[in-house]
Write an enzyme that holds these catalytic residues in place. Structure first.
Site, short mmCIF file in Angstrom:
data_model
loop_
_atom_site.label_atom_id
_atom_site.label_comp_id
_atom_site.label_asym_id
_atom_site.label_seq_id
_atom_site.Cartn_x
_atom_site.Cartn_y
_atom_site.Cartn_z
N HIS A 116 11.52 -8.72 10.28
CA HIS A 116 12.54 -8.37 9.28
C HIS A 116 13.31 -9.61 8.83
CE1 HIS A 116 15.62 -5.07 8.03
NE2 HIS A 116 15.79 -6.15 7.29
N ASP A 165 16.84 -9.77 10.92
CA ASP A 165 17.46 -9.41 9.64
C ASP A 165 18.06 -10.67 8.99
OD1 ASP A 165 18.31 -8.01 7.44
OD2 ASP A 165 19.88 -6.87 8.48
ZN LIG Z 1 18.62 -3.39 5.84
#
Ligand SMILES: [Zn+2]
Length: 438
Positions: A55, A300
């Site tokens: 991610h 992220d």
């Molecule tokens: Zn997200």
């Protein structure tokens, strides 16, 4: 351009720590080193398969002022990663086979690690019309996601799961109920009240997780829950596991490291989405990791410029960079306190994401690709954002003293990163060059 054959001596195996010597030729691990191979003394460092980040936001196409595929993958290599899965919330949105191919070709020429792009679930990530899942898969998309925003309509999500299933793709879900989130800017709790900032309850995440668990059951589709941050979400994931559903979940270092108190006095480097939660949610994250409920870690990684982050709190963008602090935050806050062994922690950065994303296995055995990281789990260092390879400096960890550091990264047998402090780097010579191995 082919890399020289290499023998790594005096390393320790990431499983069990046994002494290890390993030879690399033509991008793969081989039984015996060829004559003339470069010999690298690992100095007792741990040798593991390269980390995988399922991610990241590489920001291209469209937002090259925040990050490029070149700079983002260079940061990945510095963090010990040999593969990343990048999100399609670019400009334009990566919602067509042509843009998937564009990302792949940019990565091949400028990248420092393997790049596996995701395609959008809906055209323009508008949550309405589905993208051509099969064509995206054929172009090289590993998964579909509208990350950055939720898929609001349950009916659209249902159909998306059905189509994705036929294309054998999973859907990576950014779980957030927009009506509960409202104009919230941080977690709903004491700090938000103190600062007078509109808040987001944890339920904004968990109600959508519960919905998508049920839709996974209805459709037989594969759901991967991105960046889980709160207790309710883990309860729902545990329930999905009990029901035998094809649902997996990831969490990120900032959720086991920080709480909403890190926002302090409007620090936008502590502003991300989902937001940093309260202490009991942070405990739930650590408990879920210990329990084996979490399938994969993820950063992220969300680079923004400092100009953007210097805006007033409610106008600053959500997100922090993560690639160059991920391993150290894992060792410092999960391994050192005894929540996980080093091996288990590394599994969640290697085998875990590979299994979730359907990427080929890497073992420290002849015949497997030489996607490797040499790391020192005891090395202390201080986070200096100016030293990041990422263009993003937006981290809440500036000045933190952490333990654990990648010393050298090999991708497809090529040296993609060597730390200044790694004595063995000299024998490898030259600086890492871009160009993802085939
Ligand atoms: Zn997200």
């Amino acid at each position: 351009m082919s890399a020289p054959a290499v023998v790594i001596r005096n390393a320790r195996h990431w499983r069990g720590g046994a002494p290890l010597e390993l030879a690399i030729e033509d991008g793969a691990i081989v039984e015996r080193a060829p004559r003339g191979a470069v010999v690298v003394d690992a100095g007792g460092a741990v040798l593991a398969p390269g980390l995988v980040d399922p991610h990241v936001h590489l920001r291209e196409p469209g937002h090259a002022f925040k990050e490029t595929i070149a700079s983002g993958t260079r940061a990945a290599a510095a963090g010990g990663f040999t593969a990343v899965c990048c999100m399609p919330n670019t400009d334009p949105v990566t919602d067509s086979p042509a843009w998937i191919e564009w990302v792949l070709s940019r990565a091949r020429e400028a990248g420092h690690c393997r790049v596996h792009p995701m395609g959008a679930v809906t055209m323009g990530q508008r949550g309405e019309q589905l993208t051509p899942a099969l064509a995206l898969a054929r172009a090289g998309a590993v998964a579909l996601s509208d990350d950055g925003r939720p898929i609001v309509s349950a009916a659209v999500m249902r159909h998306a799961l059905e189509y994705a299933r036929h294309a054998r793709l999973l859907i990576v879900c950014h779980e957030e109920d927009p009506t509960l989130r409202g104009d919230g800017q941080m977690h709903e709790g004491f700090t938000a009240t103190r600062l007078g900032i509109p808040a987001i309850p944890a339920a904004a995440e968990s109600v959508m997780v519960r919905r998508d668990v049920d839709l996974a059951e209805l459709t037989g589709g594969r759901v991967h829950l991105a960046h889980l941050s709160c207790r309710g979400s883990f309860d729902a994931l545990r329930d999905a596991r009990r029901r035998g559903l094809a649902v997996t979940g990831e969490t990120c270092p900032h959720y086991w490291t920080l709480t909403d108190e890190a926002v302090g006095d409007y620090d936008t480097h502590a502003k991300m989405n989902p937001p940093l939660r309260g202490a009991s949610d942070r405990e739930a994250v650590i408990a879920a990791v210990r329990e084996g409920l979490v399938d994969s870690f993820a950063t992220d990684h969300a680079p923004h410029t400092l100009e953007e982050k210097r805006r007033p709190f409610d106008q600053a963008p959500f997100g922090i960079v993560g690639l160059e602090t991920a391993l150290a935050l894992t060792i410092t806050f999960l391994v050192k306190p005894g929540h996980l062994t080093l091996t288990r922690a590394l599994e969640l950065w290697t085998e875990g994401p590979r299994r979730v994303m359907g990427l080929p296995e890497v073992r420290l055995e002849p015949g497997f690709p030489a996607d490797l990281v040499l790391l020192d789990p005891e090395r202390e260092w201080t986070v200096e954002p100016e030293a990041f390879h990422s263009m993003g400096r937006n981290t809440p960890f500036a000045g933190w003293r952490l333990v654990g550091r990648p010393l050298a990264t090999f991708c497809g047998g090529r040296l993609t990163h060597a730390d200044d402090a790694f004595a063995g780097a000299a024998s490898l010579g030259g600086s890492p060059l871009p160009g993802v191995p085939a």
